[in-house]
Each structure stands twice: as structure tokens, then as C-alpha cells.
Design a protein around this motif. Structure first.
Motif, PDB file in Angstrom:
ATOM      1  N   VAL A  15       1.092  -1.242   0.121  1.00 14.75           N
ATOM      2  CA  VAL A  15       0.327   0.007   0.025  1.00 14.75           C
ATOM      3  C   VAL A  15       0.720   1.680   0.030  1.00 14.75           C
ATOM      4  N   LEU A  16       0.367   1.435  -0.754  1.00 11.27           N
ATOM      5  CA  LEU A  16       1.917   3.562  -1.232  1.00 11.27           C
ATOM      6  C   LEU A  16       1.185   4.397  -1.454  1.00 11.27           C
ATOM      7  N   VAL A  35       5.700  -4.922 -14.577  1.00  8.60           N
ATOM      8  CA  VAL A  35       3.962  -4.511 -14.268  1.00  8.60           C
ATOM      9  C   VAL A  35       4.161  -3.995 -12.808  1.00  8.60           C
ATOM     10  N   VAL A  36       3.667  -3.319 -13.014  1.00  9.26           N
ATOM     11  CA  VAL A  36       3.577  -1.828 -12.144  1.00  9.26           C
ATOM     12  C   VAL A  36       1.042  -0.922 -12.185  1.00  9.26           C
ATOM     13  N   ASP A 103      -2.217   7.407  -8.207  1.00 17.33           N
ATOM     14  CA  ASP A 103      -1.301   8.345  -7.986  1.00 17.33           C
ATOM     15  C   ASP A 103       0.152   8.148  -8.676  1.00 17.33           C
ATOM     16  N   LYS A 104       0.826   9.336  -9.015  1.00 16.05           N
ATOM     17  CA  LYS A 104       1.631   9.492  -9.828  1.00 16.05           C
ATOM     18  C   LYS A 104       2.730  11.056  -9.416  1.00 16.05           C
ATOM     19  N   VAL A 108       5.375   8.406  -4.002  1.00 18.61           N
ATOM     20  CA  VAL A 108       5.100   7.323  -4.658  1.00 18.61           C
ATOM     21  C   VAL A 108       6.258   6.941  -5.190  1.00 18.61           C
ATOM     22  N   VAL A 109       6.841   7.456  -6.500  1.00 17.84           N
ATOM     23  CA  VAL A 109       7.907   7.399  -7.143  1.00 17.84           C
ATOM     24  C   VAL A 109       9.109   6.541  -6.261  1.00 17.84           C
ATOM     25  N   LYS A 110       9.609   6.786  -4.553  1.00 18.50           N
ATOM     26  CA  LYS A 110      10.042   6.813  -4.395  1.00 18.50           C
ATOM     27  C   LYS A 110      10.212   5.616  -3.818  1.00 18.50           C
ATOM     28  N   ALA A 111       8.360   5.161  -2.968  1.00 17.31           N
ATOM     29  CA  ALA A 111       8.342   3.708  -2.432  1.00 17.31           C
ATOM     30  C   ALA A 111       8.435   2.978  -3.410  1.00 17.31           C
TER      31      ALA A 111
END
Length: 121
Positions: A15-16, A35-36, A103-104, A108-111
Motif C-alpha cells: 500500500v503506497l 508490471v506496476v 497516484d503519480k 509514490v515513485v520513491k516508495a
């Protein structure tokens, strides 16, 4: 004849920032597939290919190309930030990234980068 499996895959769900996110990393002989998804689908498919066109061959230039979906600058940023290390750690192998995000944000990118590192094959 027993040996190494042809396809190696790992998956993880985290969960991010309040959004359930699924990550699947699969290694093929010539490519890695990451795949994300936060939407339950593959979304945009992008390719990240290393090429040694610089003077310093230890640092390949990474070329991101959208193969399927909207070709937006944000997709290129996601691709290079999320999976460049996958290519380098896999012997400069090409990486395909399937991305479907609600969520962009940079948080979120770091997590997500950390989740991909733990899921990497």
C-alpha cells in the motif's frame, strides 16, 4: 533435464500512499518485464534500452520509448527513475515497464522504486 527455469518471476503487493499497488518482476533471457499497477491492468507499456554511445562505456545511455498507450513526458520520467537500476543490475538488459497508476506523485515513485528493488529477479 533439470536446470534453471526459463522464466523467473516475483510479485509483491504494497500500500503506497493509501493505494494498493501490485508489482510483478519477470526475467526473460534478453529482457526484464516490470508490471506496476494500482488499477488492476497493465496500462502503458514502455521500453528502456541501454546503448553504449557515450565515451564512457561503463555508463550506458538509456533510451525510453512508449510502445503502447499515451506517450507523455511523465511516462519517460517514471521509466528512467523506476527501472534504470533493473537494467544495470541485470547486465544492461532491456526492460519493459507496464504502468497503470492512480497516484503519480514523487513520494509514490520513491516508495515504488524500493518495492521494485525487493521484487527484482
Amino acid at each position: 533435464m533439470e536446470g534453471k527455469p526459463l522464466v523467473i518471476s516475483k510479485q509483491k503487493t504494497e500500500v503506497l500512499c493509501g493505494v494498493p499497488t501490485q508489482v510483478v518482476c519477470t526475467a526473460f533471457s534478453s529482457h526484464s518485464l516490470v508490471v506496476v499497477t494500482q488499477l488492476g491492468k497493465t496500462g502503458t507499456l514502455a521500453s528502456l534500452e541501454p546503448s553504449n554511445v557515450t565515451r564512457d562505456i561503463s555508463k550506458p545511455v538509456l533510451t525510453a520509448k512508449v510502445l503502447l498507450g499515451k506517450d507523455e513526458p511523465l511516462i519517460h520520467v517514471f521509466t528512467k527513475n523506476l527501472v534504470a537500476f533493473v537494467s544495470q543490475e541485470a547486465g544492461k538488459r532491456a526492460v519493459l515497464l507496464a504502468l497503470a497508476m492512480k497516484d503519480k506523485s514523487m513520494e509514490v515513485v520513491k516508495a515504488l522504486k524500493e518495492v521494485i528493488q525487493t521484487c527484482q529477479v
